[in-house]
Design a protein around this motif. Sequence first.
Motif, short mmCIF file in Angstrom:
data_model
loop_
_atom_site.label_atom_id
_atom_site.label_comp_id
_atom_site.label_asym_id
_atom_site.label_seq_id
_atom_site.Cartn_x
_atom_site.Cartn_y
_atom_site.Cartn_z
N LEU A 194 0.82 -1.20 0.00
CA LEU A 194 0.00 0.00 0.00
C LEU A 194 0.86 1.26 0.00
CD1 LEU A 194 -2.66 -1.15 2.62
CD2 LEU A 194 -2.89 -1.13 0.13
N ALA A 195 0.61 2.14 -0.95
CA ALA A 195 1.33 3.42 -0.99
C ALA A 195 0.99 4.24 0.25
CB ALA A 195 0.96 4.18 -2.26
N ASN A 196 -0.26 4.11 0.71
CA ASN A 196 -0.71 4.77 1.92
C ASN A 196 -1.17 3.71 2.90
OD1 ASN A 196 -0.46 7.58 0.94
ND2 ASN A 196 -2.11 6.99 -0.44
N PRO A 197 -0.33 3.30 3.85
CA PRO A 197 -0.72 2.26 4.80
C PRO A 197 -2.03 2.60 5.51
CG PRO A 197 1.62 2.70 4.96
CD PRO A 197 1.06 3.75 4.06
N VAL A 198 -2.74 1.55 5.88
CA VAL A 198 -4.06 1.69 6.50
C VAL A 198 -3.93 1.57 8.01
CG1 VAL A 198 -6.35 0.63 6.69
CG2 VAL A 198 -5.21 0.77 4.46
N ASP A 199 -4.53 2.50 8.74
CA ASP A 199 -4.50 2.44 10.19
C ASP A 199 -5.25 1.20 10.69
OD1 ASP A 199 -3.08 4.78 10.36
OD2 ASP A 199 -4.85 6.04 10.64
N LYS A 200 -4.77 0.64 11.78
CA LYS A 200 -5.40 -0.58 12.31
C LYS A 200 -6.77 -0.32 12.91
CE LYS A 200 -1.10 -3.09 12.99
NZ LYS A 200 -0.18 -3.74 13.92
N LEU A 201 -6.93 0.80 13.62
CA LEU A 201 -8.24 1.19 14.15
C LEU A 201 -8.92 0.05 14.90
CD1 LEU A 201 -9.57 3.20 11.05
CD2 LEU A 201 -8.63 4.13 13.17
N LEU A 202 -8.18 -0.60 15.75
CA LEU A 202 -8.75 -1.70 16.52
C LEU A 202 -9.22 -1.16 17.88
CD1 LEU A 202 -9.42 -4.64 17.01
CD2 LEU A 202 -7.06 -5.03 17.69
N ASN A 203 -10.49 -0.76 17.92
CA ASN A 203 -11.07 -0.29 19.17
C ASN A 203 -12.39 -1.01 19.39
OD1 ASN A 203 -11.97 1.01 21.42
ND2 ASN A 203 -12.03 3.06 20.53
N LEU A 204 -12.31 -2.08 20.16
CA LEU A 204 -13.48 -2.91 20.39
C LEU A 204 -13.94 -2.84 21.85
CD1 LEU A 204 -12.38 -6.05 18.34
CD2 LEU A 204 -13.84 -4.17 17.58
N ASP A 205 -13.60 -1.74 22.51
CA ASP A 205 -13.92 -1.63 23.93
C ASP A 205 -15.42 -1.69 24.18
OD1 ASP A 205 -11.25 -1.39 24.43
OD2 ASP A 205 -11.27 0.79 24.65
N ASN A 206 -16.21 -1.20 23.22
CA ASN A 206 -17.67 -1.19 23.41
C ASN A 206 -18.32 -2.52 23.04
OD1 ASN A 206 -17.66 1.51 24.26
ND2 ASN A 206 -17.78 2.26 22.14
N TYR A 207 -17.51 -3.45 22.52
CA TYR A 207 -18.06 -4.74 22.11
C TYR A 207 -18.09 -5.70 23.30
CZ TYR A 207 -18.10 -3.63 17.13
OH TYR A 207 -18.38 -3.09 15.90
N LYS A 208 -19.22 -6.35 23.48
CA LYS A 208 -19.35 -7.31 24.57
C LYS A 208 -18.71 -8.64 24.17
CE LYS A 208 -22.79 -9.77 27.37
NZ LYS A 208 -24.24 -10.00 27.60
N THR A 209 -17.91 -9.19 25.06
CA THR A 209 -17.29 -10.49 24.80
C THR A 209 -18.27 -11.61 25.11
OG1 THR A 209 -15.08 -9.63 25.32
CG2 THR A 209 -15.38 -12.02 25.37
N VAL A 210 -18.50 -12.46 24.11
CA VAL A 210 -19.40 -13.61 24.25
C VAL A 210 -18.70 -14.82 23.66
CG1 VAL A 210 -21.51 -12.19 24.14
CG2 VAL A 210 -20.52 -13.12 22.02
N SER A 211 -19.35 -15.97 23.71
CA SER A 211 -18.81 -17.16 23.05
C SER A 211 -19.21 -17.14 21.57
CB SER A 211 -19.35 -18.43 23.70
OG SER A 211 -20.75 -18.55 23.45
#
Length: 266
Positions: A194-211
């Motif tokens: 990628l000429a312009n790398p993509v930010d990871k933007l991994l923000n899952l704090d609002n996501y509830k952890t389930v099975s």
Amino acid sequence: MRNLIIVVLLLGLGNLQAQDQYSYKATYQLEFQEDSTDETSIKSETGVLYLSEEQSRYSSLGKAVKDSLENMTNPVVMRVDEYNQMTDFKYTIYKDYQDNELILAEKVFQYELKYKQDLKQLDWEIQPENKEILGFSVQKATGNFAGRNYIAWFAPELPFSDGPYKFSGLPGLILEISDLKNHYHFSLTAFQELANPVDKLLNLDNYKTVSQQELDQVRDDYNRDPIGTMQKAGIKFGWSEEDETNTRKELSEKYKRRNNPIELQP
């Protein structure tokens, strides 16, 4: 050009800014049989896999477009029906090579859910057969995952132990993978730096952890009766009884056709 990409890739992996960005992108075409009883029910979607030295992110192109629009300075709001027409797969899969962890995150109606799994989910057997895909020399591997037997073709010269969906664990990027019934067939269509790398933007704090079973059940309940789910949440449609009946019938028929998930067993 292919050789140039490989040289740049090998030289750059030790020094990627990619601690916070994805610097490579693999694009796949997925063909899948929606209805297990109907061989003509073949559908097609594009998937995108963003790669860095330590992590990756996979989703359908439709999901990636929606995320991109929502992350703009002035976010673009997309209607549910427009989004539904763009993709049948609304999850994002994150793989962390160092922590050996996979996270699948998905928003089902108003529910933001995620589950975690070990990254190593397949015991691959590498086979002697070789062939060429898009100019890359690839080797065959076989394995079983979630109730399906798979044949994969990986490229040792692309040093990513990754692939589309949850597939990973081979000594090279998976360029093609399909189950033996060919109900799900992923094929690489492009690989690029990628000429312009993509930010990871991994923000899952609002996501509830389930099975995984819980997330699958929430998704299935919503797909079975999306109108009822939205009405229970207080959403009013303002249509006639006849329109509602016809829409419910159409959605019910669509639900019955989608009886062939990629994972037959959790």
